[in-house]
Design an enzyme around this catalytic site. Structure first.
Site, short mmCIF file in Angstrom:
data_model
loop_
_atom_site.label_atom_id
_atom_site.label_comp_id
_atom_site.label_asym_id
_atom_site.label_seq_id
_atom_site.Cartn_x
_atom_site.Cartn_y
_atom_site.Cartn_z
N GLY A 1 0.83 -1.21 0.00
CA GLY A 1 0.00 0.00 0.00
C GLY A 1 0.86 1.25 0.00
N GLU B 1 2.07 -1.54 -4.69
CA GLU B 1 0.81 -0.80 -4.84
C GLU B 1 -0.04 -1.47 -5.93
OE1 GLU B 1 -1.01 1.87 -3.41
OE2 GLU B 1 -2.40 1.15 -4.95
N ALA C 1 -0.51 -2.06 4.77
CA ALA C 1 -1.09 -0.71 4.90
C ALA C 1 -2.09 -0.51 3.76
CB ALA C 1 0.02 0.33 4.86
N HIS D 1 7.67 38.51 4.54
CA HIS D 1 8.83 38.07 3.75
C HIS D 1 10.04 37.96 4.66
CE1 HIS D 1 11.53 37.61 0.37
NE2 HIS D 1 12.31 38.55 0.90
N1 LIG Z 1 -1.32 11.68 8.13
C1 LIG Z 1 -2.57 11.23 8.16
O1 LIG Z 1 -3.54 11.97 8.19
C2 LIG Z 1 -2.81 9.75 8.17
C3 LIG Z 1 -1.75 8.89 8.39
C4 LIG Z 1 -2.02 7.52 8.39
C5 LIG Z 1 -3.32 7.07 8.21
N2 LIG Z 1 -4.31 7.95 8.00
C6 LIG Z 1 -5.70 7.47 7.76
O2 LIG Z 1 -5.73 6.06 7.84
C7 LIG Z 1 -6.35 5.54 6.68
C8 LIG Z 1 -5.71 4.25 6.29
O3 LIG Z 1 -4.39 4.47 5.73
P1 LIG Z 1 -3.81 3.48 4.65
O4 LIG Z 1 -2.52 4.03 4.17
O5 LIG Z 1 -3.86 2.10 5.20
O6 LIG Z 1 -4.91 3.52 3.53
P2 LIG Z 1 -5.03 4.32 2.14
O7 LIG Z 1 -6.40 4.08 1.67
O8 LIG Z 1 -4.51 5.70 2.27
O9 LIG Z 1 -4.00 3.54 1.17
C9 LIG Z 1 -4.09 2.17 0.96
C10 LIG Z 1 -3.36 1.83 -0.32
O10 LIG Z 1 -3.20 0.41 -0.41
C11 LIG Z 1 -3.46 -0.01 -1.74
N3 LIG Z 1 -3.85 -1.44 -1.66
C12 LIG Z 1 -5.00 -1.96 -1.15
N4 LIG Z 1 -4.97 -3.31 -1.21
C13 LIG Z 1 -3.76 -3.65 -1.76
C14 LIG Z 1 -3.11 -4.91 -2.06
N5 LIG Z 1 -3.69 -6.08 -1.80
N6 LIG Z 1 -1.87 -4.89 -2.60
C15 LIG Z 1 -1.26 -3.70 -2.86
N7 LIG Z 1 -1.83 -2.48 -2.60
C16 LIG Z 1 -3.06 -2.46 -2.05
C17 LIG Z 1 -4.55 0.94 -2.20
O11 LIG Z 1 -4.62 1.00 -3.61
C18 LIG Z 1 -4.10 2.26 -1.57
O12 LIG Z 1 -3.24 2.98 -2.40
C19 LIG Z 1 -6.21 6.61 5.60
O13 LIG Z 1 -7.33 6.59 4.76
C20 LIG Z 1 -6.12 7.88 6.36
O14 LIG Z 1 -7.39 8.47 6.41
C21 LIG Z 1 -4.08 9.28 7.96
#
Ligand SMILES: NC(=O)c1ccc[n+]([C@@H]2O[C@H](COP(=O)([O-])OP(=O)(O)OC[C@H]3O[C@@H](n4cnc5c(N)ncnc54)[C@H](O)[C@@H]3O)[C@@H](O)[C@H]2O)c1
Ligand SMILES: Cc1cc2nc3c(=O)[nH]c(=O)nc-3n(C[C@H](O)[C@H](O)[C@H](O)COP(=O)(O)OP(=O)(O)OC[C@H]3O[C@@H](n4cnc5c(N)ncnc54)[C@H](O)[C@@H]3O)c2cc1C
EC number: 1.8.1.4
Length: 476
Positions: A184, A207, A275, A459
Site C-alpha cells: 500500500g 501498490e 497498509a 517576507h
Molecule cells: N497523516 C494522516 O492523516 C494519516 C496517516 C495515516 C493514516 N491515516 C488514515 O488512515 C487511513 C488508512 O491508511 P492506509 O494508508 O492504510 O490507507 P489508504 O487508503 O490511504 O492507502 C491504501 C493503499 O493500499 C493499496 N492497496 C490496497 N490493497 C492492496 C493490495 N492487496 N496490494 C497492494 N496495494 C493495495 C490501495 O490501492 C491504496 O493505495 C487513511 O485513509 C487515512 O485516512 C491518515
C-alpha cells in the site's frame, strides 16, 4: 438536563471523535457519558497519529543529521550520528501514555462520566454496556456513535503481528528489519516508508493500482515520488498486488498483476507492513434494534448534520461521527463531525463542510491538500459547465526554502476561471502540513483567487509559495 433520562448525551467510543463531541457537549451544558471498551483515545492517540508522528519526528532528525551534503551546504559537519531503536520506540510510547492521560483527565475534569465496557444500542434512547461487573443499561436523550475503524487486511494475507503486521503493531517499532515490504502506498505506507528509510531499512513498496499514491493529486504524487521514493532505498511494484503473504523467516510474498491476476514474482523479505486501508468497526452495535442498516461497505449511513439515516431518513436522537461514517478518515474530521452533531443536538442547524477539511502526510518533506484534486475539479467543471484554472508555484523560487536549503516542492491551486473560487490546493514541500491552513480557510469562506492574491504575506516566509500561486492564478 433532559427530564426522565440518565444523560442528555451518551457517546459510544472515546477516540478523538467521541472526545471532541464530549468536550463540546459539556460546553453546551449537556450531561454526558462516554463509553469505551478498550484504550481511551482510540486509534489516533494509541495506534495512529500520535505514535506515528513521534516516530517520524525522531527518524526525521536522523535523516537530517545524516544528510552530510545538505549540512555541508549550510556550512555544518556532523560526525557519527547514532540512534537507539528502543529509545525512539520509547519516545513514541511515552507520548502515547502522556496524551492518553491528558485526554482522560480532560474528560474527568469536565464531569463527563467515563463508563468502561462494550456499548450497544438497546432500543430508542437506550444503551446497554457490558462492563467487568456485569451488564448495565443507561438512557440518554441523544446518542452519538463513534466506534472508529480497524486495519483492513486483504484476503490471502496472514498477519502474525511480528513478521507480518499492520500499523497497530508497526507504531511500536519493535524491530528494524533489514528488508521490509510495505503493501500500500497511501498515508500509512508513505509515512512508514519515511521512518524505515531514515533508519536504514531497505524497502519494497507494493501498490495494487497503476500509480503510487493514487489518492493524491497527480502532479503532487509524481513530485513526491521523485523526492520521497526514487532517491531512497525503496523499490516499487505498481499495478501489482500481494496475493498471498505468509509470515515467518523469511516472510514469503506472492505477487500478482492486479488486472490480469497472473503471478509475477515471489519475494522473500524480513518483514511486511500491511497498509491497505481501514474498515469501520461497526459490528455488534445494536443498530438493528432501531432499524438501521449499515451501508454496502459497513459504514454507518449519515447526512451532513451527522444524523444516522434509516431508509434515507434521519433517525431521531441518533448520530454517528468519525471513521465509522467513512466520510474522511482523519482525526480532526472526526472531532469536527462531533462538534456538528452536538450543535444539531442543541437545536442549532450545522453541516460539515468536507471541502475545507485539510489533510497531510507527515513525510520529509510533507504532503498536504484541501478540497478537490485536479481530476475531481475537472469532473465537476464538466458537469457544471464551467472551466477550471490551475496555477503552480515552486519552493525553489522561495527565499525562505532556499535559505533552509530545502527547495524541493510545489504548491498547486485549482480554481474556477469564471468566479476565481478556489476549489483545491495541494502542497508538497517543507512545512506543507502547516501551510495548508491558509488555503483551508480560503475554501471555507469560498474565496476567490482575485481576493487572495491581494493578501500580504510576510517576507521571507514559506507562505509566500501560496501567495505566489494565488498571484499567478489571478495574473497580477
Ligand atoms: N497523516 C494522516 O492523516 C494519516 C496517516 C495515516 C493514516 N491515516 C488514515 O488512515 C487511513 C488508512 O491508511 P492506509 O494508508 O492504510 O490507507 P489508504 O487508503 O490511504 O492507502 C491504501 C493503499 O493500499 C493499496 N492497496 C490496497 N490493497 C492492496 C493490495 N492487496 N496490494 C497492494 N496495494 C493495495 C490501495 O490501492 C491504496 O493505495 C487513511 O485513509 C487515512 O485516512 C491518515
Ligand atoms: C498509523 C495511523 C496514523 C494516523 N495518522 C493520522 C494523522 O496524522 N492525522 C489524522 O488526522 N489522522 C490520522 N490517522 C487517522 C485517525 O487515527 C482516525 O481518523 C481517528 O482515530 C478516528 O477517530 P474516531 O473517533 O472515529 O475512531 P477511533 O479513534 O478508532 O476510536 C474509536 C473508539 O471506539 C471504541 N469502541 C468501538 N466500538 C465500541 C463499543 N461498541 N463500545 C465501546 N467502545 C467502542 C474503540 O475501542 C476506540 O477506542 C491515523 C491512523 C493510523 C492508523
Amino acid at each position: 438536563m433532559s427530564q426522565g433520562f440518565d444523560y442528555d448525551l451518551a457517546i459510544i467510543g472515546a477516540g478523538v471523535g467521541g472526545h471532541g463531541a464530549a468536550l463540546h457537549a459539556v460546553s453546551c451544558g449537556l450531561k454526558t457519558a462516554i463509553i469505551e471498551a478498550a484504550d481511551m483515545g482510540g486509534t489516533c492517540v494509541n495506534r495512529g497519529c500520535i505514535p506515528s508522528k513521534a516516530l517520524l519526528a525522531a527518524s526525521g532528525r536522523v535523516r537530517e543529521l545524516r544528510d552530510a551534503h545538505h549540512l555541508k551546504t549550510l556550512g555544518i559537519q556532523v560526525a557519527g550520528v547514532k540512534f537507539e531503536r528502543q529509545a525512539i520506540a520509547d519516545h513514541a510510547n511515552n507520548l502515547v501514555a502522556k496524551i492518553q492521560g491528558d485526554l482522560t483527565n480532560s474528560l474527568k475534569r469536565l464531569g463527563v462520566d467515563i463508563i468502561r465496557g462494550w456499548g450497544k444500542i438497546a432500543g430508542t434512547q437506550k444503551v446497554s454496556i457490558v462492563t467487568d461487573s456485569g451488564e448495565k443499561t443507561i438512557t440518554a436523550k441523544d446518542i452519538i456513535l463513534s466506534p472508529g475503524s480497524v486495519p483492513f487486511v486483504p484476503p490471502g494475507i496472514e498477519v502474525d503481528g511480528k513478521t507480518v503486521f499492520t500499523s497497530d503493531q508497526g507504531v511500536k517499532l519493535e524491530s528494524l528489519p533489514d528488508w521490509v515490504a510495505i503493501i500500500g502506498s497511501g498515508y500509512i505506507g508513505l509515512e512508514f516508508s519515511d521512518v524505515y528509510s531514515a533508519l536504514g531499512c531497505e524497502i519494497t513498496m507494493i501498490e495494487a493500482l497503476d500509480q503510487l499514491m493514487p489518492g493524491f493529486d497527480r502532479d503532487i504524487a509524481k513530485l513526491a515520488e521523485r523526492v520521497l521514493i526514487t532517491p531512497r532505498d525503496i523499490d516499487t511494484y505498481v499495478g501489482i498486488y500481494a496475493k498471498r503473504v505468509i509470515p515467518g523467516s523469511p516472510v514469503v510474498i506472492e505477487l500478482a498483476d492486479f488486472k490480469t491476476k497472473e503471478d509475477v514474482d515471489v519475494l522473500e523479505v524480513d518483514a511486511c507492513l500491511v497498509a491497505t486501508g481501514r474498515i469501520p468497526a461497526t459490528q455488534n452495535l445494536g443498530l438493528e434494534s432501531v432499524g438501521v442498516e449499515l451501508d454496502r461497505r459497513n459504514f454507518i449511513p449519515v447526512n451532513d448534520t451527522m444524523a444516522v439515516l434509516s431508509g434515507g431518513e434521519p433517525v431521531p436522537h441518533l448520530w454517528a461521527i468519525g471513521d465509522a461514517t467513512g466520510k474522511m478518515m482523519l482525526a480532526h474530521a472526526a472531532s469536527a463531525q462531533g462538534i456538528v452533531a452536538v450543535e444539531n443536538i442543541c437545536g442549532r442547524h450545522k453541516e460539515v463542510d468536507y471541502l475545507s477539511i485539510p489533510a497531510a502526510a507527515f513525510t520529509h518533506p510533507e504532503v498536504s491538500y484541501v478540497g478537490m484534486t485536479e481530476a475531481q475539479a475537472k469532473e465537476k467543471a464538466t458537469a457544471g459547465s464551467f472551466e477550471i484554472g490551475v496555477a503552480k508555484s515552486y519552493f525553489k523560487g522561495n527565499s525562505k526554502a532556499l535559505a533552509e536549503g530545502e527547495s524541493d516542492g510545489m504548491a498547486k491551486v485549482i480554481y474556477r476561471k469564471d468566479t476565481g473560487e478556489v476549489l483545491g490546493v495541494h502542497i508538497f514541500g517543507i512545512h506543507a502540513s502547516d501551510l495548508i491552513h491558509e488555503a483551508s480557510a480560503a475554501i471555507a469562506n469560498r474565496q476567490s483567487v482575485h481576493t487572495l492574491a491581494h493578501l500580504v504575506h510576510a517576507h521571507p516566509t514559506l507562505s509566500e509559495v501560496l501567495d505566489e500561486a494565488y498571484k499567478r492564478a489571478a495574473a497580477i
